[in-house]
Design an enzyme around this catalytic site. Structure first.
Site, PDB file in Angstrom:
ATOM      1  N   CYS A 155       0.833  -1.215   0.000  1.00  0.00           N
ATOM      2  CA  CYS A 155       0.000   0.000   0.000  1.00  0.00           C
ATOM      3  C   CYS A 155       0.862   1.257   0.000  1.00  0.00           C
ATOM      4  O   CYS A 155       0.514   2.262  -0.634  1.00  0.00           O
ATOM      5  CB  CYS A 155      -0.883   0.045   1.236  1.00  0.00           C
ATOM      6  SG  CYS A 155      -2.048  -1.289   1.318  1.00  0.00           S
ATOM      7  N   ASP A 173     -21.435  12.287 -14.209  1.00  0.00           N
ATOM      8  CA  ASP A 173     -22.849  12.011 -13.891  1.00  0.00           C
ATOM      9  C   ASP A 173     -23.008  11.186 -12.619  1.00  0.00           C
ATOM     10  O   ASP A 173     -24.107  10.743 -12.296  1.00  0.00           O
ATOM     11  CB  ASP A 173     -23.533  11.301 -15.080  1.00  0.00           C
ATOM     12  CG  ASP A 173     -22.815   9.987 -15.452  1.00  0.00           C
ATOM     13  OD1 ASP A 173     -21.823   9.612 -14.782  1.00  0.00           O
ATOM     14  OD2 ASP A 173     -23.251   9.343 -16.430  1.00  0.00           O
TER      15      ASP A 173
END
Ligand code: BEZ
Length: 225
Positions: A46, A139
């Site tokens: 990570c 959107d």
């Protein structure tokens, strides 16, 4: 139970982050967005991924994509870990990254968005978050999702390539072929009749002859904006 599907309205969740409390749709505004999750703070893969994501921040910004990451620890841990990530990148060990990190220490979002990896658990037996990538359009609908197990780090150059394809194909009636890169030729969509293709793509359509005789492999130079 299916998780989020392409075309679904992305949940307008509220969360604590390293940049304060957010409501996701307000955070996105009218921009594209990318939400990517991490199994845990202070873990090696990570750290390398977030280091690379931070380096590529200007590239995402150039494309109008707002970045946000998630890991199942709290804001204090996220700030401490950010110092390590910046140091890993060879920079000043400041406690923020160029984008917010969502604190999901109770795993509420990881569960709601179907992000847990059942094969990777912490030392109390609780599942960790998988490496999800969600790309959300202006959107607020899900345009792409990729799910990696915790043990496989992502390739953020590939994610940028995908953003380029998504943004191009949102505007033009084209699709991008294998290994496509910005500026390469693209494919005319299969549902465009031959007689319309030349009008739609004035820079030319090249159809490759194939044994089937079917004229479906149609290239055109990448259309301008
Ligand atoms: C890592 O980020 O290194 C990692 C986290 C959880 C499981 C495996 C690897």
């Amino acid at each position: 139970m299916p998780g989020l599907l392409l075309g679904d309205l992305f949940p307008n969740f509220e969360a604590e982050t390293t940049c304060g409390k957010i409501k996701f749709h307000d955070f996105l505004g009218n921009s594209w967005g990318i939400l990517f999750s991490h199994p845990r703070d202070y873990t090696p893969v990570c750290t390398t991924e977030l280091g690379r994501a931070a380096q590529l921040y200007p590239e995402f910004e150039k494309r109008g994509v707002k970045m946000i990451a998630l890991s199942i620890d709290n804001v204090t841990d996220h700030h401490g870990w950010s110092k390590d990530i910046n140091a890993y990148n060879g920079e000043e060990p400041t406690d923020t990254l160029p984008f917010p990190l969502i604190a999901d220490d109770k795993r509420d979002l990881a569960i709601a968005l179907g992000m847990l990896d059942p094969d990777e658990r912490d030392n109390t037996g609780m599942p960790l978050t998988a490496r999800c990538v969600f790309i959300i359009g202006p959107d607020k609908k899900l345009k792409l999702s990729i799910l990696y197990p915790a043990t496989t780090g992502r390739n953020f150059d590939e994610i940028l390539r995908v953003v380029d394809s998504l943004q191009l194909t949102a505007k033009q009636k084209v699709a991008t072929p294998v290994d496509w890169q910005q500026g390469d030729r693209v494919m005319v969509l299969p549902n465009i009749p031959e007689e319309d293709a030349c009008k739609l793509f004035p820079r030319g359509v090249f159809t490759k002859d194939l044994p089937s005789g079917k004229k479906y492999l149609r290239y055109t130079p990448q259309p301008k904006e």
